[in-house]
Design a protein around this motif. Structure first.
Motif, PDB file in Angstrom:
ATOM      1  N   TYR A 165       0.852  -1.204   0.000  1.00  0.00           N
ATOM      2  CA  TYR A 165       0.000   0.000   0.000  1.00  0.00           C
ATOM      3  C   TYR A 165       0.880   1.243   0.000  1.00  0.00           C
ATOM      4  N   TYR A 169       1.636   4.174  -3.059  1.00  0.00           N
ATOM      5  CA  TYR A 169       1.498   5.623  -2.854  1.00  0.00           C
ATOM      6  C   TYR A 169       2.820   6.338  -3.107  1.00  0.00           C
ATOM      7  N   PRO A 191      -2.241  -1.725  -4.104  1.00  0.00           N
ATOM      8  CA  PRO A 191      -2.733  -2.340  -2.857  1.00  0.00           C
ATOM      9  C   PRO A 191      -3.923  -3.272  -3.066  1.00  0.00           C
ATOM     10  N   ASP A 192      -4.797  -2.990  -4.024  1.00  0.00           N
ATOM     11  CA  ASP A 192      -5.944  -3.862  -4.271  1.00  0.00           C
ATOM     12  C   ASP A 192      -5.485  -5.277  -4.597  1.00  0.00           C
ATOM     13  N   THR A 245      -9.211   2.124  -1.755  1.00  0.00           N
ATOM     14  CA  THR A 245      -8.402   0.926  -1.510  1.00  0.00           C
ATOM     15  C   THR A 245      -8.429   0.530  -0.035  1.00  0.00           C
ATOM     16  N   ALA A 246      -8.561   1.504   0.857  1.00  0.00           N
ATOM     17  CA  ALA A 246      -8.636   1.189   2.285  1.00  0.00           C
ATOM     18  C   ALA A 246      -9.934   0.469   2.636  1.00  0.00           C
TER      19      ALA A 246
END
Length: 337
Positions: A165, A169, A191-192, A245-246
């Motif tokens: 993740y 970023y 991240p997905d 994504t979170a």
């Protein structure tokens, strides 16, 4: 099976096809750019439809991780061949024909046909190219076996996933600062795919959705929500995709629970059909979206353009499902020979 396990990670595996169908329909709604419905809750819901891509990538990562676990000794070439056999025939057919037509009418130069079919258009930011998602998913496919080896050996899988993740970023900020402005769609979705591997691990190991797991995902949602006001003030530093994504795993867990409680099976069958044909439906939907000005005068004269989407989208779905089944039959016929 306990109620806890029925409501946990196992549902993401059981209803993976239906969840992909929901994601595809949500992406299609997002692509309905000309839909002039001013009802604010609907407009906000439609505007968030890009998050269907995040669901796709999460489920794709989960599916690939499960597949690699079942075929740990499979050579890389055979793995990649299976993935390309699913992806490229439909992509080359739809994008190839469409690109040739665009070149014939002078809307793109002939060289863009090659860049489109090679999937390099996205990485090189070639003018006239389209369909970024196929370029992105192909890179995820290429990298998946290497990441799987790292993931399998890592004793701290949650921390590794968090690291992916942060890495996504960081790469986004570095490329943006360097003036490379066309890559966020891919970099912020890393991240997905990584979380898909983590969820697959939970499914394979029979992990329960414990109180600790619920606390972690709830915290992720809260952190994601804190991105929203920051995004409104500094959209470059805090892109909204960070919030999506979170929250993508908790959203899928909730959807899986709802699907498990749905009465009747016709909706499940429909969503599975859409999910299994999502590649073909998506490829055609890009054309339906791009060619609105050409198609709309033939399909509606409604200033809200509701009629256009009520006609074009069911046709899009049917053609995508038929194309998927047709290509499946052709490939099975070739294998028998």
């Amino acid at each position: 099976m306990t109620e806890q396990s029925r409501g946990g990670y196992e549902l993401l595996s059981r209803y993976r096809g239906e969840l992909m169908g929901i994601a595809m329909l949500y992406v299609m709604l997002f692509h309905a750019y000309e839909l002039n419905v001013e009802f604010l809750p609907f407009k906000l819901f439609r505007a968030m439809g890009f998050s269907g891509v995040d669901i796709f990538l999460l489920l794709s990562g989960m599916g690939i991780c499960c597949s690699l676990t079942r075929r740990e000794q499979e050579p890389y070439g055979r793995y990649l061949g299976r993935r390309l056999k699913r992806l490229l025939p439909a992509f080359w057919l739809v994008v190839g024909v469409y690109s040739v037509v665009l070149a014939a009418v002078g809307r793109i130069t002939p060289d863009v046909i090659f860049w489109n079919l090679s999937t390099l258009y996205y990485w090189l930011n070639v003018p006239g190219g389209f369909n970024w998602y196929i370029s992105a998913i192909l890179v995820f496919y290429l990298a998946a076996p290497l990441y799987y080896k790292l993931f399998r050996r890592c004793p701290y899988k949650e921390l590794l996933t968090l690291g992916m993740y942060l890495a996504g970023y960081w790469l986004y900020r570095v490329t943006w600062s360097a003036g490379v402005l066309h890559l966020p769609d891919f970099l912020l979705r890393i991240p997905d795919f990584a979380m898909g591997f983590l969820v697959a691990f939970y499914v394979i190991e029979g992990k329960k959705l414990s109180a600790r797991h619920l606390a972690v995902w709830s915290t992720a949602v809260v952190l994601g929500l804190t991105v929203v006001p920051c995004w409104r003030g500094q959209p470059t530093i805090f892109p909204l995709t960070l919030a999506i994504t979170a929250g993508v795993v908790p959203v899928c867990l909730i959807l899986g629970r709802l699907l498990d409680r749905l009465p009747g099976r016709w909706l499940h069958s429909f969503l599975r059909a859409v999910g299994s044909s999502s590649l073909e439906i998506y490829l055609l939907n890009v054309i339906v979206t791009r060619e609105f000005d050409l198609l709309a005068p033939w399909l509606d004269h409604d200033p809200l353009h509701i009629t256009y989407y009520l006609i074009a989208y069911p046709i899009n779905l049917v053609l995508g499902i038929l194309l998927h089944r047709g290509l499946e039959r052709v490939q099975k016929g070739i294998q028998k020979e």
